[in-house]
Design a protein around this motif. Structure first.
Motif, mmCIF file in Angstrom:
data_model
loop_
_atom_site.group_PDB
_atom_site.id
_atom_site.type_symbol
_atom_site.label_atom_id
_atom_site.label_comp_id
_atom_site.label_asym_id
_atom_site.label_seq_id
_atom_site.Cartn_x
_atom_site.Cartn_y
_atom_site.Cartn_z
ATOM 1 N N GLY A 118 0.809 -1.213 0.000
ATOM 2 C CA GLY A 118 0.000 0.000 0.000
ATOM 3 C C GLY A 118 0.842 1.263 0.000
ATOM 4 N N ALA A 119 1.916 1.265 0.783
ATOM 5 C CA ALA A 119 2.807 2.438 0.819
ATOM 6 C C ALA A 119 3.472 2.643 -0.538
ATOM 7 C CB ALA A 119 3.860 2.277 1.907
ATOM 8 N N LEU A 120 3.894 1.542 -1.135
ATOM 9 C CA LEU A 120 4.535 1.642 -2.450
ATOM 10 C C LEU A 120 3.560 2.191 -3.484
ATOM 11 C CD1 LEU A 120 7.073 0.875 -4.234
ATOM 12 C CD2 LEU A 120 5.777 -1.169 -4.790
ATOM 13 N N LEU A 121 2.382 1.617 -3.538
ATOM 14 C CA LEU A 121 1.395 2.037 -4.536
ATOM 15 C C LEU A 121 0.857 3.434 -4.269
ATOM 16 C CD1 LEU A 121 -0.509 -1.324 -5.080
ATOM 17 C CD2 LEU A 121 1.217 -0.260 -6.552
ATOM 18 N N HIS A 122 0.862 3.867 -3.024
ATOM 19 C CA HIS A 122 0.438 5.232 -2.702
ATOM 20 C C HIS A 122 1.380 6.247 -3.346
ATOM 21 C CE1 HIS A 122 -0.932 8.725 -0.475
ATOM 22 N NE2 HIS A 122 0.314 8.926 -0.086
ATOM 23 N N HIS A 123 2.671 5.973 -3.262
ATOM 24 C CA HIS A 123 3.667 6.906 -3.802
ATOM 25 C C HIS A 123 3.905 6.698 -5.302
ATOM 26 C CE1 HIS A 123 4.650 8.463 0.120
ATOM 27 N NE2 HIS A 123 4.821 7.235 0.575
ATOM 28 N N PHE A 124 3.839 5.460 -5.753
ATOM 29 C CA PHE A 124 4.151 5.127 -7.148
ATOM 30 C C PHE A 124 3.092 4.149 -7.657
ATOM 31 C CE2 PHE A 124 8.045 5.954 -4.773
ATOM 32 C CZ PHE A 124 8.490 7.085 -5.435
ATOM 33 N N PRO A 125 2.018 4.652 -8.255
ATOM 34 C CA PRO A 125 0.884 3.798 -8.623
ATOM 35 C C PRO A 125 1.157 2.814 -9.759
ATOM 36 C CG PRO A 125 0.496 6.078 -9.285
ATOM 37 C CD PRO A 125 1.763 6.059 -8.491
ATOM 38 N N THR A 126 2.197 3.046 -10.553
ATOM 39 C CA THR A 126 2.508 2.120 -11.644
ATOM 40 C C THR A 126 3.985 1.759 -11.605
ATOM 41 O OG1 THR A 126 3.095 3.846 -13.249
ATOM 42 C CG2 THR A 126 0.753 3.191 -13.137
ATOM 43 N N ARG A 127 4.307 0.645 -12.198
ATOM 44 C CA ARG A 127 5.706 0.225 -12.304
ATOM 45 C C ARG A 127 6.509 1.271 -13.073
ATOM 46 N NH1 ARG A 127 7.722 -4.798 -15.866
ATOM 47 N NH2 ARG A 127 9.855 -4.917 -15.147
ATOM 48 N N GLU A 128 5.916 1.816 -14.142
ATOM 49 C CA GLU A 128 6.615 2.832 -14.931
ATOM 50 C C GLU A 128 6.936 4.055 -14.093
ATOM 51 O OE1 GLU A 128 3.784 1.313 -15.955
ATOM 52 O OE2 GLU A 128 4.519 0.129 -17.652
ATOM 53 N N SER A 129 5.957 4.524 -13.309
ATOM 54 C CA SER A 129 6.213 5.709 -12.481
ATOM 55 C C SER A 129 7.296 5.414 -11.445
ATOM 56 C CB SER A 129 4.926 6.194 -11.802
ATOM 57 O OG SER A 129 4.449 5.263 -10.850
ATOM 58 N N LEU A 130 7.345 4.191 -10.956
ATOM 59 C CA LEU A 130 8.347 3.797 -9.972
ATOM 60 C C LEU A 130 9.750 3.809 -10.564
ATOM 61 C CD1 LEU A 130 9.199 2.553 -7.234
ATOM 62 C CD2 LEU A 130 8.622 0.309 -8.215
ATOM 63 N N VAL A 131 9.944 3.145 -11.676
ATOM 64 C CA VAL A 131 11.300 3.039 -12.224
ATOM 65 C C VAL A 131 11.789 4.377 -12.761
ATOM 66 C CG1 VAL A 131 11.201 0.555 -12.640
ATOM 67 C CG2 VAL A 131 10.518 2.122 -14.458
ATOM 68 N N VAL A 132 10.900 5.153 -13.365
ATOM 69 C CA VAL A 132 11.298 6.471 -13.870
ATOM 70 C C VAL A 132 11.654 7.393 -12.708
ATOM 71 C CG1 VAL A 132 10.478 8.525 -15.087
ATOM 72 C CG2 VAL A 132 10.110 6.257 -16.078
ATOM 73 N N ALA A 133 10.860 7.363 -11.643
ATOM 74 C CA ALA A 133 11.161 8.189 -10.464
ATOM 75 C C ALA A 133 12.492 7.778 -9.838
ATOM 76 C CB ALA A 133 10.041 8.086 -9.442
ATOM 77 N N ALA A 134 12.793 6.479 -9.839
ATOM 78 C CA ALA A 134 14.051 6.003 -9.257
ATOM 79 C C ALA A 134 15.245 6.540 -10.038
ATOM 80 C CB ALA A 134 14.067 4.475 -9.227
ATOM 81 N N VAL A 135 15.179 6.482 -11.349
ATOM 82 C CA VAL A 135 16.296 6.994 -12.150
ATOM 83 C C VAL A 135 16.374 8.512 -12.028
ATOM 84 C CG1 VAL A 135 17.238 7.189 -14.481
ATOM 85 C CG2 VAL A 135 16.353 5.000 -13.674
ATOM 86 N N SER A 136 15.248 9.185 -11.981
ATOM 87 C CA SER A 136 15.238 10.639 -11.789
ATOM 88 C C SER A 136 15.895 11.008 -10.458
ATOM 89 C CB SER A 136 13.803 11.150 -11.840
ATOM 90 O OG SER A 136 13.765 12.533 -11.637
ATOM 91 N N HIS A 137 15.583 10.266 -9.424
ATOM 92 C CA HIS A 137 16.174 10.457 -8.089
ATOM 93 C C HIS A 137 17.692 10.297 -8.176
ATOM 94 C CE1 HIS A 137 16.755 9.605 -3.763
ATOM 95 N NE2 HIS A 137 17.212 8.412 -4.071
ATOM 96 N N LEU A 138 18.143 9.294 -8.905
ATOM 97 C CA LEU A 138 19.570 9.042 -9.043
ATOM 98 C C LEU A 138 20.241 10.132 -9.875
ATOM 99 C CD1 LEU A 138 21.474 6.958 -7.962
ATOM 100 C CD2 LEU A 138 21.058 5.569 -9.979
ATOM 101 N N VAL A 139 19.562 10.646 -10.888
ATOM 102 C CA VAL A 139 20.112 11.754 -11.689
ATOM 103 C C VAL A 139 20.383 12.948 -10.788
ATOM 104 C CG1 VAL A 139 19.526 13.478 -13.450
ATOM 105 C CG2 VAL A 139 19.111 11.062 -13.894
#
Length: 194
Positions: free
Chosen positions: A54-75
């Motif tokens: 639930g915590a994961l899906l609250h912040h990142f509702p899709t797998r795409e939003s999760l992986v893109v946000a992760a790389v953006s965070h790393l950038v």
């Protein structure tokens, strides 16, 4: 007597949210680097981050939003790291080649390859790629000033990205030698067109 070991103030909701997101994003990058895009499932990220679904899906509702946000965070982290180094005034294009190494590049490469055939991921990555381009342009302007123009920087970034992709098939030693031969030639070409 005063007790100097008082408990720290409780974290705010914003601090807890930021901490949860950082754990999730770091776990996602680790999964991308270790398992590739296909192995980076939301279940795997849940396991690695130790957060509820639930915590994961609250912040990142899709797998795409999760992986893109992760790389953006790393950038963001990688750019801050590169720009926070002590300056000598002699910084050169080597730093752009270096920017395309390590976990950031590995995670981004996983997404680029997967985006070739995954339309949803490709569409999610377009804003990320613009962010990366903007960050590289801003960082380069700060590092190099007017030494190189925008087209030279852009072409150098593409060269650095290509060198990083071909690095996959070389040993670290042969890669250093390869880049060591090519980068001076590239700098010479750029200097001849100033």
């Amino acid at each position: 007597m005063t007790d100097d070991t008082a408990a720290p103030a409780p974290r705010t909701q914003a601090q807890r949210t930021a901490a949860t997101q950082a754990k999730v994003l770091d776990a996602t990058v680790d999964a991308l680097v270790e398992l590739g895009y296909s192995g980076t499932t939301t279940q795997e990220v849940n396991r690695r981050a130790g957060v509820s679904r639930g915590a994961l899906l609250h912040h990142f509702p899709t797998r795409e939003s999760l992986v893109v946000a992760a790389v953006s965070h790393l950038v963001d982290r990688r750019l801050a790291e590169l720009l926070s180094r002590p300056r000598t005034g002699d910084e050169d294009l080597d730093i752009l080649v270096e920017a395309f190494s390590g976990p950031l590049f590995d995670a981004a490469l996983e997404l680029w390859v997967a985006a070739r055939t995954d339309r949803g991921l490709r569409e999610a990555m377009i804003p990320l790629e613009q962010k990366v381009s903007d960050a590289l342009a801003a960082g380069s302007a700060e590092l190099f000033g007017a030494r190189y123009n925008a087209a030279q920087i852009e072409l150098t970034v593409e060269l650095a990205r290509g060198l990083a992709v071909s690095r996959i098939l070389r040993t670290p030693e042969s890669d250093r030698a390869f880049v060591g031969r090519l980068l001076p030639v590239w700098k010479e070409i750029l200097q001849s067109h100033v």
